[in-house]
Design a protein around this motif. Structure first.
Motif, PDB file in Angstrom:
ATOM      1  N   ALA A   1       0.849  -1.199   0.000  1.00 14.85           N
ATOM      2  CA  ALA A   1       0.000   0.000   0.000  1.00 14.85           C
ATOM      3  C   ALA A   1       0.877   1.239   0.000  1.00 14.85           C
ATOM      4  CB  ALA A   1      -0.900   0.001   1.224  1.00 14.85           C
ATOM      5  N   GLU A   2       0.354   2.315  -0.591  1.00 17.99           N
ATOM      6  CA  GLU A   2       1.066   3.593  -0.600  1.00 17.99           C
ATOM      7  C   GLU A   2       0.706   4.375   0.654  1.00 17.99           C
ATOM      8  OE1 GLU A   2       1.265   6.099  -4.008  1.00 17.99           O
ATOM      9  OE2 GLU A   2       0.927   4.407  -5.339  1.00 17.99           O
ATOM     10  N   VAL A   3       1.256   3.976   1.773  1.00 21.35           N
ATOM     11  CA  VAL A   3       0.980   4.599   3.057  1.00 21.35           C
ATOM     12  C   VAL A   3       2.303   4.808   3.774  1.00 21.35           C
ATOM     13  CG1 VAL A   3      -0.093   4.224   5.313  1.00 21.35           C
ATOM     14  CG2 VAL A   3      -1.288   3.532   3.251  1.00 21.35           C
ATOM     15  N   THR A   4       2.431   5.956   4.436  1.00 21.37           N
ATOM     16  CA  THR A   4       3.619   6.189   5.247  1.00 21.37           C
ATOM     17  C   THR A   4       3.185   6.374   6.691  1.00 21.37           C
ATOM     18  OG1 THR A   4       3.504   8.553   4.837  1.00 21.37           O
ATOM     19  CG2 THR A   4       4.927   7.280   3.385  1.00 21.37           C
ATOM     20  N   ARG A   5       4.025   5.947   7.573  1.00 24.08           N
ATOM     21  CA  ARG A   5       3.755   6.070   8.998  1.00 24.08           C
ATOM     22  C   ARG A   5       3.844   7.534   9.397  1.00 24.08           C
ATOM     23  NH1 ARG A   5       7.356   2.855  13.291  1.00 24.08           N
ATOM     24  NH2 ARG A   5       5.708   1.329  13.165  1.00 24.08           N
ATOM     25  N   SER A   6       2.861   8.015  10.149  1.00 21.07           N
ATOM     26  CA  SER A   6       2.922   9.402  10.592  1.00 21.07           C
ATOM     27  C   SER A   6       3.843   9.480  11.801  1.00 21.07           C
ATOM     28  CB  SER A   6       1.532   9.926  10.947  1.00 21.07           C
ATOM     29  OG  SER A   6       1.035   9.270  12.081  1.00 21.07           O
ATOM     30  N   THR A   7       4.661  10.498  11.780  1.00 23.49           N
ATOM     31  CA  THR A   7       5.575  10.695  12.904  1.00 23.49           C
ATOM     32  C   THR A   7       4.851  11.466  13.990  1.00 23.49           C
ATOM     33  OG1 THR A   7       6.402  12.761  12.007  1.00 23.49           O
ATOM     34  CG2 THR A   7       7.553  10.759  11.342  1.00 23.49           C
ATOM     35  N   SER A   8       5.435  11.536  15.148  1.00 28.08           N
ATOM     36  CA  SER A   8       4.788  12.259  16.242  1.00 28.08           C
ATOM     37  C   SER A   8       4.676  13.748  15.909  1.00 28.08           C
ATOM     38  CB  SER A   8       5.563  12.064  17.545  1.00 28.08           C
ATOM     39  OG  SER A   8       6.876  12.569  17.412  1.00 28.08           O
ATOM     40  N   THR A   9       5.616  14.271  15.120  1.00 25.65           N
ATOM     41  CA  THR A   9       5.567  15.688  14.753  1.00 25.65           C
ATOM     42  C   THR A   9       4.393  15.971  13.832  1.00 25.65           C
ATOM     43  OG1 THR A   9       7.965  15.784  14.900  1.00 25.65           O
ATOM     44  CG2 THR A   9       6.888  17.576  13.748  1.00 25.65           C
ATOM     45  N   THR A  10       4.197  15.154  12.817  1.00 24.28           N
ATOM     46  CA  THR A  10       3.100  15.402  11.888  1.00 24.28           C
ATOM     47  C   THR A  10       1.749  15.139  12.553  1.00 24.28           C
ATOM     48  OG1 THR A  10       3.309  13.175  10.984  1.00 24.28           O
ATOM     49  CG2 THR A  10       4.434  14.936   9.801  1.00 24.28           C
ATOM     50  N   ALA A  11       1.691  14.256  13.515  1.00 27.18           N
ATOM     51  CA  ALA A  11       0.437  13.979  14.201  1.00 27.18           C
ATOM     52  C   ALA A  11       0.010  15.166  15.057  1.00 27.18           C
ATOM     53  CB  ALA A  11       0.574  12.732  15.058  1.00 27.18           C
ATOM     54  N   ARG A  12       0.979  15.941  15.550  1.00 24.69           N
ATOM     55  CA  ARG A  12       0.669  17.091  16.408  1.00 24.69           C
ATOM     56  C   ARG A  12       0.368  18.358  15.622  1.00 24.69           C
ATOM     57  NH1 ARG A  12       5.464  15.562  19.589  1.00 24.69           N
ATOM     58  NH2 ARG A  12       6.486  17.138  18.367  1.00 24.69           N
ATOM     59  N   GLN A  13       0.717  18.406  14.353  1.00 25.19           N
ATOM     60  CA  GLN A  13       0.536  19.622  13.566  1.00 25.19           C
ATOM     61  C   GLN A  13      -0.937  19.922  13.353  1.00 25.19           C
ATOM     62  OE1 GLN A  13       2.725  18.935   9.981  1.00 25.19           O
ATOM     63  NE2 GLN A  13       4.552  19.920  10.762  1.00 25.19           N
ATOM     64  N   ARG A  14      -1.260  21.198  13.470  1.00 27.51           N
ATOM     65  CA  ARG A  14      -2.630  21.622  13.195  1.00 27.51           C
ATOM     66  C   ARG A  14      -2.767  21.903  11.707  1.00 27.51           C
ATOM     67  NH1 ARG A  14      -4.083  26.545  16.817  1.00 27.51           N
ATOM     68  NH2 ARG A  14      -2.291  27.373  15.731  1.00 27.51           N
ATOM     69  N   SER A  15      -3.969  21.744  11.207  1.00 27.03           N
ATOM     70  CA  SER A  15      -4.202  22.055   9.799  1.00 27.03           C
ATOM     71  C   SER A  15      -4.147  23.565   9.605  1.00 27.03           C
ATOM     72  CB  SER A  15      -5.570  21.518   9.362  1.00 27.03           C
ATOM     73  OG  SER A  15      -6.601  22.313   9.909  1.00 27.03           O
ATOM     74  N   PRO A  16      -3.816  24.029   8.398  1.00 22.38           N
ATOM     75  CA  PRO A  16      -3.788  25.475   8.147  1.00 22.38           C
ATOM     76  C   PRO A  16      -5.120  26.148   8.475  1.00 22.38           C
ATOM     77  CG  PRO A  16      -2.739  24.311   6.352  1.00 22.38           C
ATOM     78  CD  PRO A  16      -3.340  23.273   7.247  1.00 22.38           C
ATOM     79  N   ARG A  17      -6.209  25.464   8.211  1.00 24.74           N
ATOM     80  CA  ARG A  17      -7.525  26.019   8.540  1.00 24.74           C
ATOM     81  C   ARG A  17      -7.645  26.248  10.050  1.00 24.74           C
ATOM     82  NH1 ARG A  17     -12.658  22.502   7.039  1.00 24.74           N
ATOM     83  NH2 ARG A  17     -11.664  22.566   4.997  1.00 24.74           N
ATOM     84  N   ASP A  18      -7.197  25.273  10.851  1.00 25.74           N
ATOM     85  CA  ASP A  18      -7.250  25.417  12.308  1.00 25.74           C
ATOM     86  C   ASP A  18      -6.351  26.541  12.805  1.00 25.74           C
ATOM     87  OD1 ASP A  18      -9.045  23.333  12.449  1.00 25.74           O
ATOM     88  OD2 ASP A  18      -7.532  21.825  12.941  1.00 25.74           O
TER      89      ASP A  18
END
Length: 142
Positions: free
Chosen positions: A8-25
């Motif tokens: 599958a074309e999936v990458t593991r999310s790192t702890s940094t990307t999991a904590r990032q807020r979306s630009p909208r937020d």
């Protein structure tokens, strides 16, 4: 017997990307701060927010109280607002015009920012916010 694997074309999310807020937020949070700042300004009070900053000689981040910069300004008796992403401005018009007229009083700024916050939360300006984010990313990379 060979093992059959399903790829599958999936990458593991790192702890940094999991904590990032979306630009909208990020924009909605900034608009909430600006509304609170405008209300405090109308009452003649000082509004501060807590930020985590690195301080020389300290280990890790420390909390610092800072007054946010207003996203509005007054010219010729009228208030104008701007939407910011980082240090850059968001072009909501699509024509390079970043300032918008709010009215003759600070209460008009609050009303416009509340409507803008609801529109951003609904996703009406996702394309413009993405462009502003791209510009901010390019400046940081340069």
């Amino acid at each position: 017997m060979p093992i059959k694997l399903k790829f599958a074309e999936v990458t593991r999310s790192t702890s940094t990307t999991a904590r990032q807020r979306s630009p909208r937020d990020v924009i909605v949070g900034g608009l909430n701060e600006q509304i609170a700042l405008a209300r405090a300004t109308m009452r003649g009070e000082t509004y501060v927010v807590e930020r985590l900053v690195y301080k020389k000689g300290e280990k890790g981040k420390v909390t610092k109280s800072v007054a946010p910069r207003p996203w509005w300004f007054e010219t010729d008796g009228k208030f104008f607002g701007e939407l910011r992403f980082g240090n850059g401005l968001v072009d909501l018009s699509g024509k390079g015009l970043t300032a918008f007229e709010c009215g003759g009083a600070l209460s008009d700024v609050i009303a416009i920012f509340e409507k803008l916050r609801d529109a951003v939360a609904a996703g009406e300006f996702d394309e413009q916010i993405a462009q502003a984010r791209e510009k901010a990313t390019r400046k940081a990379a340069a």
